[in-house]
Design a protein around this motif. Structure first.
Motif, short mmCIF file in Angstrom:
data_model
loop_
_atom_site.label_atom_id
_atom_site.label_comp_id
_atom_site.label_asym_id
_atom_site.label_seq_id
_atom_site.Cartn_x
_atom_site.Cartn_y
_atom_site.Cartn_z
N CYS A 1 0.74 -46.28 -24.13
CA CYS A 1 1.45 -46.55 -25.39
C CYS A 1 1.34 -45.36 -26.34
N HIS A 2 0.18 -44.73 -26.36
CA HIS A 2 -0.02 -43.56 -27.22
C HIS A 2 0.86 -42.40 -26.76
N VAL A 3 0.88 -42.15 -25.45
CA VAL A 3 1.67 -41.04 -24.91
C VAL A 3 3.15 -41.23 -25.20
N ARG A 4 3.64 -42.47 -25.10
CA ARG A 4 5.06 -42.74 -25.32
C ARG A 4 5.38 -43.06 -26.79
N ASP A 5 4.36 -43.04 -27.63
CA ASP A 5 4.54 -43.30 -29.06
C ASP A 5 5.27 -44.62 -29.29
N LEU A 6 4.77 -45.66 -28.65
CA LEU A 6 5.39 -46.98 -28.76
C LEU A 6 4.83 -47.72 -29.97
N PRO A 7 5.66 -48.52 -30.64
CA PRO A 7 5.17 -49.30 -31.79
C PRO A 7 4.22 -50.38 -31.32
N THR A 8 2.95 -50.25 -31.65
CA THR A 8 1.93 -51.13 -31.10
C THR A 8 0.95 -51.57 -32.17
N HIS A 9 0.60 -52.84 -32.14
CA HIS A 9 -0.43 -53.38 -33.03
C HIS A 9 -1.71 -53.50 -32.22
N MET A 10 -2.74 -52.72 -32.57
CA MET A 10 -3.93 -52.61 -31.73
C MET A 10 -5.06 -53.54 -32.14
N ALA A 11 -4.95 -54.25 -33.24
CA ALA A 11 -6.06 -55.08 -33.73
C ALA A 11 -6.30 -56.28 -32.82
N GLU A 12 -7.57 -56.70 -32.75
CA GLU A 12 -7.94 -57.90 -32.00
C GLU A 12 -7.77 -59.13 -32.89
N CYS A 13 -7.47 -60.26 -32.26
CA CYS A 13 -7.41 -61.52 -33.00
C CYS A 13 -8.76 -61.79 -33.64
N VAL B 1 8.17 -72.80 -15.16
CA VAL B 1 8.86 -71.54 -14.88
C VAL B 1 7.85 -70.57 -14.25
N PRO B 2 8.15 -69.99 -13.09
CA PRO B 2 7.21 -69.10 -12.41
C PRO B 2 6.83 -67.90 -13.29
N ARG B 3 5.55 -67.53 -13.24
CA ARG B 3 5.04 -66.40 -14.01
C ARG B 3 5.01 -65.13 -13.16
N ALA B 4 5.02 -64.00 -13.84
CA ALA B 4 4.83 -62.71 -13.17
C ALA B 4 4.04 -61.80 -14.11
N LYS B 5 3.20 -60.95 -13.52
CA LYS B 5 2.34 -60.05 -14.29
C LYS B 5 2.47 -58.63 -13.73
N PRO B 6 3.53 -57.93 -14.07
CA PRO B 6 3.77 -56.61 -13.48
C PRO B 6 2.72 -55.55 -13.82
N LEU B 7 1.89 -55.77 -14.87
CA LEU B 7 0.88 -54.78 -15.26
C LEU B 7 -0.47 -55.03 -14.61
N ARG B 8 -0.57 -55.98 -13.72
CA ARG B 8 -1.89 -56.44 -13.31
C ARG B 8 -2.67 -55.45 -12.45
N ASP B 9 -2.06 -54.36 -12.03
CA ASP B 9 -2.78 -53.32 -11.28
C ASP B 9 -3.26 -52.19 -12.18
N VAL B 10 -3.01 -52.27 -13.48
CA VAL B 10 -3.30 -51.15 -14.38
C VAL B 10 -4.43 -51.52 -15.34
N PRO B 11 -5.51 -50.71 -15.41
CA PRO B 11 -6.60 -51.00 -16.34
C PRO B 11 -6.15 -50.97 -17.79
N GLU B 12 -6.84 -51.73 -18.62
CA GLU B 12 -6.49 -51.85 -20.03
C GLU B 12 -6.47 -50.49 -20.74
N LYS B 13 -7.46 -49.66 -20.47
CA LYS B 13 -7.54 -48.36 -21.14
C LYS B 13 -6.31 -47.51 -20.85
N GLU B 14 -5.82 -47.57 -19.63
CA GLU B 14 -4.66 -46.74 -19.27
C GLU B 14 -3.40 -47.24 -19.96
N ILE B 15 -3.30 -48.53 -20.18
CA ILE B 15 -2.14 -49.06 -20.89
C ILE B 15 -2.18 -48.62 -22.35
N ALA B 16 -3.38 -48.61 -22.95
CA ALA B 16 -3.50 -48.14 -24.33
C ALA B 16 -3.09 -46.67 -24.43
N LEU B 17 -3.54 -45.85 -23.48
CA LEU B 17 -3.17 -44.44 -23.46
C LEU B 17 -1.67 -44.27 -23.22
#
Length: 262
Positions: free
Chosen positions: A230-242, A212-228
């Motif tokens: 989620c914080h700005v939108r108050d999204l339910p997020t689990h931040m711990a690393e494996c 099944v073909p893959r797509a990565k719509p977030l691939r232009d956005v740095p990790e730090k900005e995605i974390a911010l």
């Protein structure tokens, strides 16, 4: 520090552009890039109709990336009858890790009224990652085992859903790490495969009949900005690393890229 757009207090400085952004304009910036990537990749099949919709499986782990992706996709396509979406969560069997992130997945899917399926290594393969790591039958890093199991389940359930596309939350940092790993390993074939599997616009990719073909719509956005985001939108997020991720080669590459960035 003030936002360049409106003069409100800025929460982020994007060093690559020089921009200072408040929460609202950071949100707009992230969403603009994701929407542009969706358009440029041709994510939505132009032939999709309400009677024959484009079917997407979203890999939803409960981490910041997959949560942000799911939220944005629902904002854009949640009421579009040409698209049918399913969120798929995989439980690896890692004590004290996936259970907490599963709660975030369930909460988000309920908020969005999104179809949500959960599968586990234990049910499908009769193994738990904690046990695999302890026994280490092939003398490999934990991520080497987990990656094989995860890809198999994503592919199996995407095919079972008769999905047209499999969407994952890989961000710009992830893609930079993959590029450097392939480069350092001298793996030209993998570089080409990576393009056809998940990077190129859908009308420019090679044949992908075997998966099944893959797509990565977030691939232009740095990790730090995605974390911010989620914080700005108050999204339910689990931040711990494996807890097993520190053993991975990717972790070494991540540290190297951070050092180069500094």
């Amino acid at each position: 520090m003030e936002c360049d757009k409106c003069g409100a207090d800025a929460i982020h400085h994007a060093a690559y552009s020089g921009a200072h952004l408040c929460g609202e304009h950071l949100r707009q910036s992230v969403e603009k890039r994701v929407k542009r990537r969706i358009r440029e990749d041709g994510l939505l099949d132009p032939d999709a109709t309400p009677d024959d919709p484009d079917r997407w499986v979203i890999g939803l782990s409960g981490g910041k990336d997959s949560v942000a992706l799911t939220r944005i996709l629902d904002d854009v396509f949640g009421r579009d009858p040409r698209v049918e979406m399913l969120a798929l969560t995989i439980h690896e069997g890692i004590e004290g890790y996936r259970d907490a992130s599963l709660d975030a997945c369930v909460e988000l899917a309920a908020d969005l009224s999104l179809r949500h399926e959960v599968v586990s290594y234990e049910e499908e393969f009769d193994v738990r990652m904690d046990d695999v790591v302890e026994s280490d039958p092939e003398n490999m890093a934990a991520c080497a085992y987990c990656g094989v199991f995860r890809r198999d389940l994503l592919e199996t359930y995407a095919a079972e859903f008769d999905a047209d596309k499999l969407l994952t939350g890989h961000n710009l940092d992830d893609e930079a790490q993959t590029a450097m790993m392939n480069f350092l390993e001298g793996d030209v074939r993998q570089v080409a495969k990576h393009f056809d599997a998940s990077l190129g616009p859908f009308d420019e990719r090679g044949g992908t009949a075997e998966f099944v073909p893959r797509a990565k719509p977030l691939r232009d956005v740095p990790e730090k900005e995605i974390a911010l985001y989620c914080h700005v939108r108050d999204l339910p997020t689990h931040m711990a690393e494996c807890p097993h991720s520190e053993e991975a080669y990717r972790g070494e590459i991540q540290s190297t890229i951070h050092e180069l960035e500094e």
